[in-house]
Design a protein around this motif. Structure first.
Motif, PDB file in Angstrom:
ATOM      1  N   SER A  45      -0.254  -2.658 -13.928  1.00 18.45           N
ATOM      2  CA  SER A  45       0.748  -2.314 -12.916  1.00 18.45           C
ATOM      3  C   SER A  45       0.089  -2.393 -11.551  1.00 18.45           C
ATOM      4  O   SER A  45      -1.123  -2.601 -11.446  1.00 18.45           O
ATOM      5  CB  SER A  45       1.281  -0.892 -13.149  1.00 18.45           C
ATOM      6  OG  SER A  45       0.277   0.068 -12.863  1.00 18.45           O
ATOM      7  N   VAL A  46       0.874  -2.192 -10.510  1.00 25.15           N
ATOM      8  CA  VAL A  46       0.316  -2.131  -9.165  1.00 25.15           C
ATOM      9  C   VAL A  46      -0.696  -0.986  -9.087  1.00 25.15           C
ATOM     10  O   VAL A  46      -1.708  -1.083  -8.401  1.00 25.15           O
ATOM     11  CB  VAL A  46       1.441  -1.945  -8.124  1.00 25.15           C
ATOM     12  CG1 VAL A  46       0.883  -1.648  -6.755  1.00 25.15           C
ATOM     13  CG2 VAL A  46       2.306  -3.184  -8.070  1.00 25.15           C
ATOM     14  N   ARG A  49      -4.644  -2.180 -11.950  1.00 21.05           N
ATOM     15  CA  ARG A  49      -4.846  -3.616 -11.937  1.00 21.05           C
ATOM     16  C   ARG A  49      -6.090  -4.039 -12.706  1.00 21.05           C
ATOM     17  O   ARG A  49      -6.529  -5.190 -12.604  1.00 21.05           O
ATOM     18  CB  ARG A  49      -4.933  -4.105 -10.485  1.00 21.05           C
ATOM     19  CG  ARG A  49      -3.692  -3.833  -9.694  1.00 21.05           C
ATOM     20  CD  ARG A  49      -3.822  -4.091  -8.198  1.00 21.05           C
ATOM     21  NE  ARG A  49      -4.700  -5.186  -7.849  1.00 21.05           N
ATOM     22  CZ  ARG A  49      -5.947  -5.051  -7.346  1.00 21.05           C
ATOM     23  NH1 ARG A  49      -6.450  -3.867  -7.125  1.00 21.05           N
ATOM     24  NH2 ARG A  49      -6.674  -6.104  -7.060  1.00 21.05           N
ATOM     25  N   MET A  91       1.675   2.466  -0.328  1.00 16.93           N
ATOM     26  CA  MET A  91       2.179   1.448  -1.242  1.00 16.93           C
ATOM     27  C   MET A  91       3.687   1.603  -1.409  1.00 16.93           C
ATOM     28  O   MET A  91       4.421   0.606  -1.428  1.00 16.93           O
ATOM     29  CB  MET A  91       1.477   1.534  -2.599  1.00 16.93           C
ATOM     30  CG  MET A  91       1.961   0.490  -3.609  1.00 16.93           C
ATOM     31  SD  MET A  91       1.693  -1.226  -3.110  1.00 16.93           S
ATOM     32  CE  MET A  91       0.003  -1.437  -3.611  1.00 16.93           C
ATOM     33  N   SER A 114       7.847  -3.554  -7.709  1.00 15.22           N
ATOM     34  CA  SER A 114       6.649  -3.343  -8.518  1.00 15.22           C
ATOM     35  C   SER A 114       6.732  -4.119  -9.839  1.00 15.22           C
ATOM     36  O   SER A 114       5.768  -4.782 -10.251  1.00 15.22           O
ATOM     37  CB  SER A 114       6.473  -1.845  -8.778  1.00 15.22           C
ATOM     38  OG  SER A 114       5.299  -1.589  -9.483  1.00 15.22           O
ATOM     39  N   TRP A 117       6.391  -7.835  -9.178  1.00 16.14           N
ATOM     40  CA  TRP A 117       4.992  -8.191  -8.934  1.00 16.14           C
ATOM     41  C   TRP A 117       4.282  -8.451 -10.267  1.00 16.14           C
ATOM     42  O   TRP A 117       3.527  -9.420 -10.403  1.00 16.14           O
ATOM     43  CB  TRP A 117       4.305  -7.076  -8.151  1.00 16.14           C
ATOM     44  CG  TRP A 117       2.853  -7.285  -7.913  1.00 16.14           C
ATOM     45  CD1 TRP A 117       2.273  -7.961  -6.882  1.00 16.14           C
ATOM     46  CD2 TRP A 117       1.777  -6.810  -8.726  1.00 16.14           C
ATOM     47  NE1 TRP A 117       0.908  -7.942  -7.011  1.00 16.14           N
ATOM     48  CE2 TRP A 117       0.577  -7.238  -8.129  1.00 16.14           C
ATOM     49  CE3 TRP A 117       1.706  -6.060  -9.894  1.00 16.14           C
ATOM     50  CZ2 TRP A 117      -0.671  -6.939  -8.672  1.00 16.14           C
ATOM     51  CZ3 TRP A 117       0.472  -5.769 -10.436  1.00 16.14           C
ATOM     52  CH2 TRP A 117      -0.700  -6.207  -9.823  1.00 16.14           C
ATOM     53  N   VAL A 154       0.953  -7.303  -1.489  1.00 16.63           N
ATOM     54  CA  VAL A 154       0.837  -6.194  -2.453  1.00 16.63           C
ATOM     55  C   VAL A 154      -0.583  -6.152  -3.021  1.00 16.63           C
ATOM     56  O   VAL A 154      -1.182  -5.083  -3.162  1.00 16.63           O
ATOM     57  CB  VAL A 154       1.892  -6.311  -3.572  1.00 16.63           C
ATOM     58  CG1 VAL A 154       1.672  -5.246  -4.637  1.00 16.63           C
ATOM     59  CG2 VAL A 154       3.299  -6.195  -2.996  1.00 16.63           C
ATOM     60  N   ASP A 155      -1.145  -7.312  -3.342  1.00 17.33           N
ATOM     61  CA  ASP A 155      -2.525  -7.378  -3.845  1.00 17.33           C
ATOM     62  C   ASP A 155      -3.503  -6.734  -2.858  1.00 17.33           C
ATOM     63  O   ASP A 155      -4.361  -5.945  -3.252  1.00 17.33           O
ATOM     64  CB  ASP A 155      -2.960  -8.828  -4.075  1.00 17.33           C
ATOM     65  CG  ASP A 155      -2.323  -9.478  -5.283  1.00 17.33           C
ATOM     66  OD1 ASP A 155      -1.792  -8.757  -6.146  1.00 17.33           O
ATOM     67  OD2 ASP A 155      -2.377 -10.725  -5.359  1.00 17.33           O
ATOM     68  N   ALA A 158      -3.039  -2.949  -2.737  1.00 16.90           N
ATOM     69  CA  ALA A 158      -3.535  -2.325  -3.976  1.00 16.90           C
ATOM     70  C   ALA A 158      -5.057  -2.317  -4.003  1.00 16.90           C
ATOM     71  O   ALA A 158      -5.676  -1.323  -4.393  1.00 16.90           O
ATOM     72  CB  ALA A 158      -2.979  -3.057  -5.188  1.00 16.90           C
TER      73      ALA A 158
END
Length: 166
Positions: A45-46, A49, A91, A114, A117, A154-155, A158
Motif C-alpha cells: 500500500s502507500v 511499500r 499524504m 490510494s 496507485w 505519491v511515490d 511516500a
C-alpha cells in the motif's frame, strides 16, 4: 504437492520475497514444467511499500507472476483515515488533492486514489469491506488511472514519509 498431483498446474503463494519466488519458479520449471505461479500475495500500500522497495513487485513482473496487494489501504486505513493514530496528514492531503485533479469533474476520495496507485504499480488490490458504501467507493477506484506524474508524486511523498527506505 505438485509431484503428487495434489496441486493443479496453478500455484499461489503468500508473502514470498524476491529470491524465494525466483527459486520457486526455477524449481517448478524443473520438477513440474506445466505448473506456474499465478500470484504472490504481499502487503502493499502507500503506507507499506516494502514489497516494491525490496524488489518483490519487480521480481513478480519479470517472472510473470501477478501481485495481490493484501491490505492495500494500509493497516486499518492508516493512510486515508484522519482518525487513525498513525495517519499521515500530508499524504492524506496529497491524495485528496490528486483526487480533485484526476477525477475529470468527479471528486475521487483519498482511498480511491490510494487503491488506484496500487493498481498503477501493477498489483491487484485485495479489499475487504463491511459496507455497501465502502464497496462502492473501492470499486470506483478501478474505473480510471492515475497518470505517471501523479504516481511519481505519491511515490516521492511516500518515500519522504518513511525516510526513503519503503
Amino acid at each position: 504437492a505438485v509431484e503428487l498431483g495434489a496441486c493443479p498446474e496453478i500455484v499461489a503463494v503468500d508473502g514470498f520475497d524476491a529470491p524465494s519466488l525466483e527459486t520457486l519458479v526455477k524449481t517448478l520449471e524443473t520438477l513440474a514444467p506445466k505448473a506456474r505461479v499465478a500470484f504472490n500475495r504481499v502487503a502493499f500500500s502507500v503506507a507499506d511499500r516494502r514489497a516494491e522497495t525490496r524488489g518483490v513487485v519487480a521480481a513478480c513482473a519479470s517472472l510473470g507472476v501477478g501481485v495481490v496487494a493484501a491490505d492495500p489501504l494500509g493497516e486499518g486505513l492508516r493512510v486515508t483515515d484522519a482518525k487513525h493514530e498513525e495517519h499521515d496528514a500530508g499524504m492524506l492531503q496529497l491524495l485528496a488533492f490528486l483526487g480533485a485533479m484526476v477525477g475529470g469533474g468527479v471528486q475521487r476520495s483519498p482511498a480511491q486514489v490510494s487503491l488506484n496507485w496500487v493498481v498503477c504499480k501493477g498489483a491487484t488490490p485485495e479489499v475487504a469491506t463491511r459496507t455497501a458504501t465502502s464497496a462502492w467507493e473501492c470499486g470506483g477506484a478501478m474505473l480510471w488511472r492515475l497518470d505517471e506524474n501523479a504516481v511519481g508524486i505519491v511515490d516521492e511523498r511516500a518515500a519522504a514519509a518513511d525516510g526513503g527506505d519503503g
